[in-house]
Design an enzyme around this catalytic site. Structure first.
Site, PDB file in Angstrom:
ATOM      1  N   ASP A 176       0.850  -1.196   0.000  1.00  0.00           N
ATOM      2  CA  ASP A 176       0.000   0.000   0.000  1.00  0.00           C
ATOM      3  C   ASP A 176       0.885   1.245   0.000  1.00  0.00           C
ATOM      4  O   ASP A 176       1.830   1.338   0.785  1.00  0.00           O
ATOM      5  CB  ASP A 176      -0.898  -0.020   1.244  1.00  0.00           C
ATOM      6  CG  ASP A 176      -1.969   1.050   1.213  1.00  0.00           C
ATOM      7  OD1 ASP A 176      -2.421   1.419   0.115  1.00  0.00           O
ATOM      8  OD2 ASP A 176      -2.362   1.521   2.298  1.00  0.00           O
ATOM      9  N   ASP A 222       1.799   5.046  -5.616  1.00  0.00           N
ATOM     10  CA  ASP A 222       1.115   6.302  -5.324  1.00  0.00           C
ATOM     11  C   ASP A 222       1.887   7.465  -5.936  1.00  0.00           C
ATOM     12  O   ASP A 222       2.856   7.959  -5.365  1.00  0.00           O
ATOM     13  CB  ASP A 222       0.981   6.485  -3.805  1.00  0.00           C
ATOM     14  CG  ASP A 222       0.226   7.754  -3.436  1.00  0.00           C
ATOM     15  OD1 ASP A 222      -0.144   8.531  -4.343  1.00  0.00           O
ATOM     16  OD2 ASP A 222      -0.004   7.965  -2.228  1.00  0.00           O
ATOM     17  N   GLU A 268      -3.188   5.644  -8.284  1.00  0.00           N
ATOM     18  CA  GLU A 268      -4.053   6.659  -7.662  1.00  0.00           C
ATOM     19  C   GLU A 268      -4.051   7.921  -8.497  1.00  0.00           C
ATOM     20  O   GLU A 268      -3.002   8.437  -8.873  1.00  0.00           O
ATOM     21  CB  GLU A 268      -3.585   6.971  -6.237  1.00  0.00           C
ATOM     22  CG  GLU A 268      -4.478   7.980  -5.526  1.00  0.00           C
ATOM     23  CD  GLU A 268      -4.175   8.130  -4.037  1.00  0.00           C
ATOM     24  OE1 GLU A 268      -4.491   9.194  -3.488  1.00  0.00           O
ATOM     25  OE2 GLU A 268      -3.622   7.187  -3.439  1.00  0.00           O
ATOM     26  N   GLY A 303      -8.917   5.531   2.903  1.00  0.00           N
ATOM     27  CA  GLY A 303      -9.550   6.244   4.003  1.00  0.00           C
ATOM     28  C   GLY A 303     -10.974   5.772   4.253  1.00  0.00           C
ATOM     29  O   GLY A 303     -11.844   6.544   4.642  1.00  0.00           O
ATOM     30  N   GLY A 304     -11.208   4.485   4.054  1.00  0.00           N
ATOM     31  CA  GLY A 304     -12.560   3.943   4.173  1.00  0.00           C
ATOM     32  C   GLY A 304     -13.141   3.997   5.570  1.00  0.00           C
ATOM     33  O   GLY A 304     -14.357   3.932   5.737  1.00  0.00           O
ATOM     34  N   ASN A 341     -10.180   0.592   1.548  1.00  0.00           N
ATOM     35  CA  ASN A 341      -9.072   0.433   2.492  1.00  0.00           C
ATOM     36  C   ASN A 341      -9.544   0.841   3.884  1.00  0.00           C
ATOM     37  O   ASN A 341     -10.061   1.947   4.068  1.00  0.00           O
ATOM     38  CB  ASN A 341      -7.892   1.306   2.090  1.00  0.00           C
ATOM     39  CG  ASN A 341      -7.174   0.780   0.860  1.00  0.00           C
ATOM     40  OD1 ASN A 341      -7.620  -0.161   0.214  1.00  0.00           O
ATOM     41  ND2 ASN A 341      -6.051   1.402   0.534  1.00  0.00           N
ATOM     42  N   THR A 371      -7.817   2.869  10.123  1.00  0.00           N
ATOM     43  CA  THR A 371      -7.955   3.582  11.389  1.00  0.00           C
ATOM     44  C   THR A 371      -8.910   2.898  12.361  1.00  0.00           C
ATOM     45  O   THR A 371      -8.589   2.719  13.542  1.00  0.00           O
ATOM     46  CB  THR A 371      -8.412   5.030  11.139  1.00  0.00           C
ATOM     47  OG1 THR A 371      -7.419   5.676  10.321  1.00  0.00           O
ATOM     48  CG2 THR A 371      -8.562   5.797  12.435  1.00  0.00           C
TER      49      THR A 371
END
Length: 276
Positions: free
Chosen positions: A82, A104, A134, A203-204, A225, A228
């Site tokens: 990632d 990225d 991305e 940031g799902g 993804n 957190t």
């Protein structure tokens, strides 16, 4: 053996109306719990090694850990890099047994992002490995602001890079601890109208669960993804285990008590992405 590439798990999801979770790992305890959760839900899972994970554990070691878990799992497991920022990092991941790499280049000008991502997609393809790119920058809660994805640029990016999956910026934010926001559905519809490449939401954790489910079933978004909220679950479980007996010092015994709570949290995440 159920080791899979990213393309092998996303293409069925795209066709059948569900999504696959890219679960951001930090160590053995959480990656083992994520696979156990995927087996309990009978769904594929993407184990992701992000920058902070790689700071802690070298890529060759992570590759072996991911592959060991995959080879003993009853569901497909993807070993995914990632946020790889250089061709060298992506090459090391490929050489270390990863089945998918994400380059990225989202901070770079469009032409440079396309050129570098295309080169890495070609490199990965030659090795039988999937590549995610991305387009549009996904910002960070309390940090850099996002730059939303332009649908026309997304179509060009997908066409000229040959990526297997495309991460987009549509109101999503990395490291968000609440689910107060929501994604820009109109922008997602505009992007998916111009390309058939599976779409990815980074940031799902900040996306409301109902919206995750709706998009999994009715859009080209078939990878979310999640980091957190699972780190928060692990942290709480670890805090509870430590506080339960202040005299304990054996970290193996303490860490064992994080397993069941993290499995439960991961199962809740995975359930939201199932089809109708």
């Amino acid at each position: 053996m159920t080791l899979a590439t990213l393309s092998e798990v996303l293409q069925p999801a795209l066709k059948q109306g569900y999504a696959v979770a890219g679960l951001v790992t930090l160590g053995w305890e959480d990656m083992r719990a994520f696979v156990a959760a995927a087996e309990a839900e009978d769904v594929p899972v993407i184990l992701q090694a992000g920058p902070s994970c790689r700071e802690h554990t070298p890529l060759p070691i992570l590759g072996r850990m991911f592959r060991h878990l995959a080879e003993n799992a009853t569901v497909p497991v993807v070993a995914h890099l990632d946020h790889g920022y250089t061709a060298e990092e992506c090459q090391i991941a490929i050489d270390s047994g990863f089945t998918s790499v994400m380059f990225d280049g989202s901070r770079k000008p469009l032409a440079e992002n396309i050129a570098q991502t295309a080169a890495i997609a070609n490199l990965a393809g030659q090795a039988g490995v999937s590549c995610e790119g991305e387009i549009g920058f996904v910002g960070y809660s309390g940090g850099e602001n996002s730059a939303g994805t332009d649908p026309e640029e997304a179509a060009q990016f997908a066409r000229e890079t040959g990526v297997d999956a495309m991460a987009i910026s549509v109101g999503n934010v990395h490291l968000q601890q609440d689910k107060e926001g929501g994604l820009d559905i109109d922008r997602i519809r505009s992007i998916e109208a111009l390309t058939t490449v599976p779409l990815v939401i980074h940031g799902g954790s900040g996306v409301p669960v109902a919206q995750r489910t709706a998009l999994a079933r009715t859009s080209s978004v078939c990878k979310f993804n999640i980091g957190t909220e699972l780190r928060m679950a692990f942290g709480q479980a670890l805090r509870d285990a430590v506080n339960a007996d202040p005299t304990r010092f054996d970290r193996v015994q303490i860490l064992k008590e994080t397993h069941d709570p993290v499995v439960a949290a991961a199962r809740r995440v995975l359930q939201a992405f199932k089809g109708a």
